[in-house]
Motif scaffolding. Sequence first.
Motif, PDB file in Angstrom:
ATOM      1  N   ILE A 150       0.796  -1.205  -0.034  1.00 32.59           N
ATOM      2  CA  ILE A 150      -0.108  -0.061  -0.062  1.00 32.59           C
ATOM      3  C   ILE A 150       0.857   1.182  -0.049  1.00 32.59           C
ATOM      4  CG2 ILE A 150      -0.457   0.861   2.227  1.00 32.59           C
ATOM      5  CD1 ILE A 150      -3.471   0.110   1.298  1.00 32.59           C
ATOM      6  N   ASP A 151       0.705   2.198  -0.900  1.00 30.28           N
ATOM      7  CA  ASP A 151       1.363   3.408  -1.098  1.00 30.28           C
ATOM      8  C   ASP A 151       0.584   4.340  -1.467  1.00 30.28           C
ATOM      9  OD1 ASP A 151       3.438   5.172  -1.475  1.00 30.28           O
ATOM     10  OD2 ASP A 151       3.956   4.254  -3.234  1.00 30.28           O
ATOM     11  N   ILE A 152      -0.226   5.036  -0.739  1.00 29.38           N
ATOM     12  CA  ILE A 152      -1.224   6.112  -1.103  1.00 29.38           C
ATOM     13  C   ILE A 152      -0.347   7.229  -0.784  1.00 29.38           C
ATOM     14  CG2 ILE A 152      -3.440   7.092  -0.331  1.00 29.38           C
ATOM     15  CD1 ILE A 152      -3.643   4.063  -1.346  1.00 29.38           C
ATOM     16  N   GLN A 153      -0.598   8.073  -1.985  1.00 32.75           N
ATOM     17  CA  GLN A 153      -0.151   9.270  -2.034  1.00 32.75           C
ATOM     18  C   GLN A 153      -1.161  10.128  -2.871  1.00 32.75           C
ATOM     19  OE1 GLN A 153       3.616   9.578  -4.279  1.00 32.75           O
ATOM     20  NE2 GLN A 153       4.271   7.546  -3.310  1.00 32.75           N
ATOM     21  N   ILE A 154      -0.882  11.547  -2.578  1.00 27.60           N
ATOM     22  CA  ILE A 154      -1.840  12.665  -3.027  1.00 27.60           C
ATOM     23  C   ILE A 154      -1.078  12.991  -4.408  1.00 27.60           C
ATOM     24  CG2 ILE A 154      -3.022  14.907  -3.107  1.00 27.60           C
ATOM     25  CD1 ILE A 154      -4.182  12.616  -1.286  1.00 27.60           C
ATOM     26  N   TYR A 155      -1.401  12.694  -5.514  1.00 28.04           N
ATOM     27  CA  TYR A 155      -0.697  12.867  -6.928  1.00 28.04           C
ATOM     28  C   TYR A 155      -0.859  14.391  -7.044  1.00 28.04           C
ATOM     29  CZ  TYR A 155       0.681  12.030 -11.405  1.00 28.04           C
ATOM     30  OH  TYR A 155       1.251  12.397 -12.668  1.00 28.04           O
ATOM     31  N   LYS A 156       0.259  14.940  -7.378  1.00 29.42           N
ATOM     32  CA  LYS A 156       0.323  16.376  -8.071  1.00 29.42           C
ATOM     33  C   LYS A 156       1.001  16.204  -9.276  1.00 29.42           C
ATOM     34  CE  LYS A 156       0.302  18.323  -3.449  1.00 29.42           C
ATOM     35  NZ  LYS A 156       0.906  19.047  -2.368  1.00 29.42           N
ATOM     36  N   PRO A 157       0.461  16.177 -10.501  1.00 30.43           N
ATOM     37  CA  PRO A 157       1.402  16.019 -11.745  1.00 30.43           C
ATOM     38  C   PRO A 157       1.792  17.422 -11.936  1.00 30.43           C
ATOM     39  CG  PRO A 157      -0.985  16.192 -11.886  1.00 30.43           C
ATOM     40  CD  PRO A 157      -1.087  16.279 -10.379  1.00 30.43           C
ATOM     41  N   CYS A 158       2.899  17.279 -12.836  1.00 34.52           N
ATOM     42  CA  CYS A 158       3.532  18.307 -13.206  1.00 34.52           C
ATOM     43  C   CYS A 158       3.216  18.368 -14.627  1.00 34.52           C
ATOM     44  CB  CYS A 158       5.099  18.227 -13.195  1.00 34.52           C
ATOM     45  SG  CYS A 158       5.579  16.865 -14.062  1.00 34.52           S
ATOM     46  N   PHE A 196      -7.324  15.261  -7.645  1.00 34.32           N
ATOM     47  CA  PHE A 196      -6.820  15.588  -8.935  1.00 34.32           C
ATOM     48  C   PHE A 196      -7.697  16.484  -9.633  1.00 34.32           C
ATOM     49  CE2 PHE A 196      -6.788  14.932 -13.516  1.00 34.32           C
ATOM     50  CZ  PHE A 196      -5.496  15.376 -13.718  1.00 34.32           C
ATOM     51  N   TRP A 197      -8.965  16.100  -9.599  1.00 31.23           N
ATOM     52  CA  TRP A 197      -9.812  16.732 -10.582  1.00 31.23           C
ATOM     53  C   TRP A 197     -10.101  18.167  -9.998  1.00 31.23           C
ATOM     54  CZ3 TRP A 197     -10.177  15.370 -15.350  1.00 31.23           C
ATOM     55  CH2 TRP A 197      -9.844  14.188 -15.606  1.00 31.23           C
ATOM     56  N   ILE A 198     -10.306  18.114  -8.740  1.00 28.08           N
ATOM     57  CA  ILE A 198     -10.455  19.295  -7.794  1.00 28.08           C
ATOM     58  C   ILE A 198      -9.686  20.284  -8.055  1.00 28.08           C
ATOM     59  CG2 ILE A 198     -11.080  20.254  -5.558  1.00 28.08           C
ATOM     60  CD1 ILE A 198     -13.552  18.642  -6.410  1.00 28.08           C
ATOM     61  N   ALA A 199      -8.220  19.880  -7.972  1.00 26.81           N
ATOM     62  CA  ALA A 199      -7.265  20.724  -8.201  1.00 26.81           C
ATOM     63  C   ALA A 199      -6.851  21.175  -9.518  1.00 26.81           C
ATOM     64  CB  ALA A 199      -5.799  19.997  -7.520  1.00 26.81           C
ATOM     65  N   HIS A 200      -7.557  20.601 -10.516  1.00 31.58           N
ATOM     66  CA  HIS A 200      -7.437  21.162 -11.990  1.00 31.58           C
ATOM     67  C   HIS A 200      -8.624  21.282 -12.654  1.00 31.58           C
ATOM     68  CE1 HIS A 200      -3.806  18.676 -10.941  1.00 31.58           C
ATOM     69  NE2 HIS A 200      -3.147  19.405 -11.887  1.00 31.58           N
ATOM     70  N   PRO A 201      -9.403  22.488 -12.162  1.00 28.20           N
ATOM     71  CA  PRO A 201     -10.680  22.702 -12.707  1.00 28.20           C
ATOM     72  C   PRO A 201     -11.064  23.186 -14.228  1.00 28.20           C
ATOM     73  CG  PRO A 201      -9.642  24.696 -11.577  1.00 28.20           C
ATOM     74  CD  PRO A 201      -8.778  23.625 -11.372  1.00 28.20           C
ATOM     75  N   ASP A 202      -9.966  23.557 -15.113  1.00 29.54           N
ATOM     76  CA  ASP A 202      -9.987  23.622 -16.529  1.00 29.54           C
ATOM     77  C   ASP A 202      -9.973  22.380 -17.298  1.00 29.54           C
ATOM     78  OD1 ASP A 202     -10.051  26.417 -16.493  1.00 29.54           O
ATOM     79  OD2 ASP A 202      -7.767  26.452 -16.704  1.00 29.54           O
ATOM     80  N   GLU A 203      -9.001  21.359 -16.551  1.00 32.51           N
ATOM     81  CA  GLU A 203      -9.128  19.907 -17.102  1.00 32.51           C
ATOM     82  C   GLU A 203     -10.451  19.080 -16.821  1.00 32.51           C
ATOM     83  OE1 GLU A 203      -6.698  21.362 -15.611  1.00 32.51           O
ATOM     84  OE2 GLU A 203      -4.599  21.197 -16.552  1.00 32.51           O
ATOM     85  N   THR A 204     -11.057  19.316 -15.506  1.00 32.39           N
ATOM     86  CA  THR A 204     -12.200  18.834 -15.152  1.00 32.39           C
ATOM     87  C   THR A 204     -13.324  19.321 -15.938  1.00 32.39           C
ATOM     88  OG1 THR A 204     -11.444  18.779 -13.122  1.00 32.39           O
ATOM     89  CG2 THR A 204     -13.862  18.396 -13.320  1.00 32.39           C
ATOM     90  N   LEU A 262     -21.038  23.139  -5.863  1.00 32.23           N
ATOM     91  CA  LEU A 262     -20.697  22.314  -4.676  1.00 32.23           C
ATOM     92  C   LEU A 262     -19.540  23.102  -3.997  1.00 32.23           C
ATOM     93  CD1 LEU A 262     -21.173  18.766  -5.579  1.00 32.23           C
ATOM     94  CD2 LEU A 262     -22.849  20.127  -4.278  1.00 32.23           C
ATOM     95  N   PRO A 263     -19.354  23.230  -2.748  1.00 30.40           N
ATOM     96  CA  PRO A 263     -18.050  23.865  -2.057  1.00 30.40           C
ATOM     97  C   PRO A 263     -17.285  22.934  -1.955  1.00 30.40           C
ATOM     98  CG  PRO A 263     -20.031  22.997  -0.399  1.00 30.40           C
ATOM     99  CD  PRO A 263     -20.532  22.872  -1.728  1.00 30.40           C
ATOM    100  N   ASP A 264     -15.929  23.451  -2.216  1.00 33.58           N
ATOM    101  CA  ASP A 264     -14.637  22.465  -2.049  1.00 33.58           C
ATOM    102  C   ASP A 264     -14.226  22.310  -0.443  1.00 33.58           C
ATOM    103  OD1 ASP A 264     -12.235  21.419  -2.331  1.00 33.58           O
ATOM    104  OD2 ASP A 264     -11.261  22.985  -3.470  1.00 33.58           O
TER     105      ASP A 264
END
Length: 240
Positions: free
Chosen positions: A10-18, A123-131, A200-202
């Motif tokens: 198990i290796d859970i990380q919050i992914y922050k793509p560059c 990931f999607w919350i952090a990238h609104p344009d992409e979402t 919806l609120p973040d």
Amino acid sequence: MPENVDWCIIDIQIYKPCHPLTTAEGAIILDDTKTRIIHATIKAVRQYGLEGVRIQNVSELAGISPGAIYRYFDSKEQLIVECFTYVDKQAAAIFEHTKCNPLTLLTDPMGAVRSLWVPYFRFWIAHPDETVFYHRFRDSSFFPQYDRERDVTYFKSFIGIVHSFQRLFPGLNRINQDLLWLHILTSTVMYAKYVAEGVLPDNQETEDTVMQLLTTGLSGYLKPRRQKRKRKSEIRSDSE
């Protein structure tokens, strides 16, 4: 440990793509100009819609002439498709960083689902344009044809995780698989879009509620395979 289940840590990380994406597998390596065009297109689709966006809109946001854009892309349609692939590979890369332990799946299946889902949702919350772009593309009339022909081998890490769940919880195989993943993955993007649009609120409450809504229907299927009870003759044979 159950048979036929590959061990994974198990290796859970919050992914922050560059940008651009440079993962070891399925990497998207783009030059700066092409990356600017793709980012500008994604932003333009959010502003003008998938049908309404024009190359001129992309040109203005990217600070690049329309002629320069056509040196990289033959048409608006090709540009839109490459933007979707670019975002889709970023989403797929999340699961390269998120793995599961079969023992955790057995003892806390819903907790395991949450640990896999949270980085995807964030990931999607952090990238609104992409979402917004991703949701509009998937909801378009030409997506079904594109979906039948596209290469999704870059989702192999996610597919491996799905197979682990299916081996441990065969009840999942009773669900139409297209319906299952439309329910989980596409609905996740839809809720993230609502956050991006301010509907919806973040906050943590939204995350918890969306997770609850998406997984309540799964709980009845997340039951491990039952071991067959041995007959008395087999028990006597084992003891002799």
